[in-house]
Write a protein that holds these residues in place. Structure first.
Motif, short mmCIF file in Angstrom:
data_model
loop_
_atom_site.label_atom_id
_atom_site.label_comp_id
_atom_site.label_asym_id
_atom_site.label_seq_id
_atom_site.Cartn_x
_atom_site.Cartn_y
_atom_site.Cartn_z
N LEU A 15 -34.18 1.01 -2.33
CA LEU A 15 -32.80 0.97 -1.86
C LEU A 15 -31.83 0.63 -3.00
O LEU A 15 -30.72 1.15 -3.05
CB LEU A 15 -32.65 -0.02 -0.71
CG LEU A 15 -33.31 0.44 0.61
CD1 LEU A 15 -33.31 -0.71 1.62
CD2 LEU A 15 -32.62 1.67 1.18
N VAL A 16 -32.26 -0.23 -3.92
CA VAL A 16 -31.42 -0.57 -5.08
C VAL A 16 -31.24 0.66 -5.97
O VAL A 16 -30.14 0.95 -6.43
CB VAL A 16 -32.00 -1.78 -5.85
CG1 VAL A 16 -31.34 -1.94 -7.21
CG2 VAL A 16 -31.85 -3.05 -5.02
N VAL A 17 -32.33 1.39 -6.21
CA VAL A 17 -32.23 2.63 -6.99
C VAL A 17 -31.27 3.59 -6.30
O VAL A 17 -30.40 4.20 -6.93
CB VAL A 17 -33.62 3.27 -7.20
CG1 VAL A 17 -33.50 4.70 -7.74
CG2 VAL A 17 -34.46 2.41 -8.14
N GLY A 22 -26.03 6.17 -5.88
CA GLY A 22 -24.83 6.39 -5.09
C GLY A 22 -23.55 6.09 -5.85
O GLY A 22 -22.53 6.74 -5.65
N ILE A 23 -23.62 5.11 -6.71
CA ILE A 23 -22.44 4.77 -7.53
C ILE A 23 -22.06 5.96 -8.41
O ILE A 23 -20.88 6.31 -8.53
CB ILE A 23 -22.70 3.50 -8.38
CG1 ILE A 23 -22.75 2.27 -7.48
CG2 ILE A 23 -21.64 3.35 -9.46
CD1 ILE A 23 -23.16 1.00 -8.20
N LEU A 55 -35.07 7.94 3.73
CA LEU A 55 -36.12 8.37 2.80
C LEU A 55 -36.54 7.25 1.86
O LEU A 55 -37.74 7.08 1.59
CB LEU A 55 -35.65 9.59 2.01
CG LEU A 55 -35.46 10.87 2.82
CD1 LEU A 55 -34.85 11.97 1.96
CD2 LEU A 55 -36.77 11.33 3.45
N TYR A 56 -35.57 6.47 1.36
CA TYR A 56 -35.93 5.35 0.48
C TYR A 56 -36.76 4.31 1.22
O TYR A 56 -37.70 3.74 0.67
CB TYR A 56 -34.67 4.70 -0.12
CG TYR A 56 -34.04 5.49 -1.23
CD1 TYR A 56 -34.78 5.89 -2.34
CD2 TYR A 56 -32.70 5.85 -1.19
CE1 TYR A 56 -34.20 6.63 -3.35
CE2 TYR A 56 -32.10 6.58 -2.21
CZ TYR A 56 -32.87 6.97 -3.29
OH TYR A 56 -32.30 7.70 -4.31
N ILE A 57 -36.45 4.07 2.47
CA ILE A 57 -37.25 3.12 3.26
C ILE A 57 -38.66 3.65 3.46
O ILE A 57 -39.64 2.92 3.27
CB ILE A 57 -36.55 2.82 4.60
CG1 ILE A 57 -35.27 2.00 4.35
CG2 ILE A 57 -37.50 2.07 5.56
CD1 ILE A 57 -34.36 1.86 5.57
N GLN A 87 -41.45 9.23 -10.32
CA GLN A 87 -40.62 10.02 -9.42
C GLN A 87 -39.36 9.27 -9.01
O GLN A 87 -38.31 9.87 -8.85
CB GLN A 87 -41.40 10.52 -8.19
CG GLN A 87 -41.80 9.50 -7.17
CD GLN A 87 -40.68 9.05 -6.26
OE1 GLN A 87 -39.73 9.77 -5.99
NE2 GLN A 87 -40.78 7.83 -5.78
N LEU A 88 -39.44 7.97 -8.88
CA LEU A 88 -38.25 7.18 -8.53
C LEU A 88 -37.23 7.24 -9.67
O LEU A 88 -36.03 7.38 -9.42
CB LEU A 88 -38.64 5.73 -8.21
CG LEU A 88 -37.60 4.87 -7.53
CD1 LEU A 88 -37.13 5.48 -6.21
CD2 LEU A 88 -38.14 3.47 -7.30
#
Length: 157
Positions: A15-17, A22-23, A55-57, A87-88
């Motif tokens: 979620l942080v990634v 998103g920024i 998807l991140y969750i 991949q992240l």
């Protein structure tokens, strides 16, 4: 470490990634992105945040389930989590290439690499924990769709 703690740690990491991706994305969504010609199947902008959050969750839960097998399949788990980390990182890089640099072609090329690494992660996860592998399938499907969308945007512009 407790199993749930591992899962939560990776979910938060994902979620942080996503937040930092998103920024990079937000500024271009309001300025550059609206100027592009998009295909008819382009989803509305409001759809992307809930899809990516979900998807991140799912990705985090999957990686946590794999990490929980570390005491039983150390080498396989380390290899699978290495693919996951790669991949992240590629996931975040795509946002920078597409929305940060406005380079739709380079983003598309990178997306092909991302898809391949996600697929390898899926195969590695599935061998360790079938549920973990299955949890990556929505992500793989969405990145497949994103690839088609990215290719269409590149071609139209």
């Amino acid at each position: 470490m407790k199993n749930i703690t591992r899962i939560l740690m990776i979910v938060v990491t994902c979620l942080v990634v996503g937040y930092f991706s998103g920024i990079v994305t937000r500024g271009s969504i309001e300025t550059w992105y609206p100027t592009l010609v998009k295909p008819s199947f382009n989803p509305p902008n409001w759809l992307f945040p809930p899809v990516w959050t979900t998807l991140y969750i799912l990705m985090g839960i999957a990686a946590g389930l794999v990490w929980n097998r570390i005491d039983f399949e150390r080498d396989a788990v380390k290899r699978a989590l290495l693919f996951f980390a790669i991949q992240l990182g590629l996931n975040a890089l795509w946002s920078y290439l597409f929305f940060g640099l406005h380079n739709t072609l380079l983003a598309l090329v990178e997306l092909v690499l991302l898809w391949l690494i996600i697929y390898e992660t899926y195969l590695s996860f599935k061998k360790i924990n079938k549920i973990a592998g299955y949890l990556l399938l929505p992500y793989l499907a969405w990145v497949t769709f994103a690839g088609v969308l990215n290719a269409s945007i590149w071609q139209l512009n």
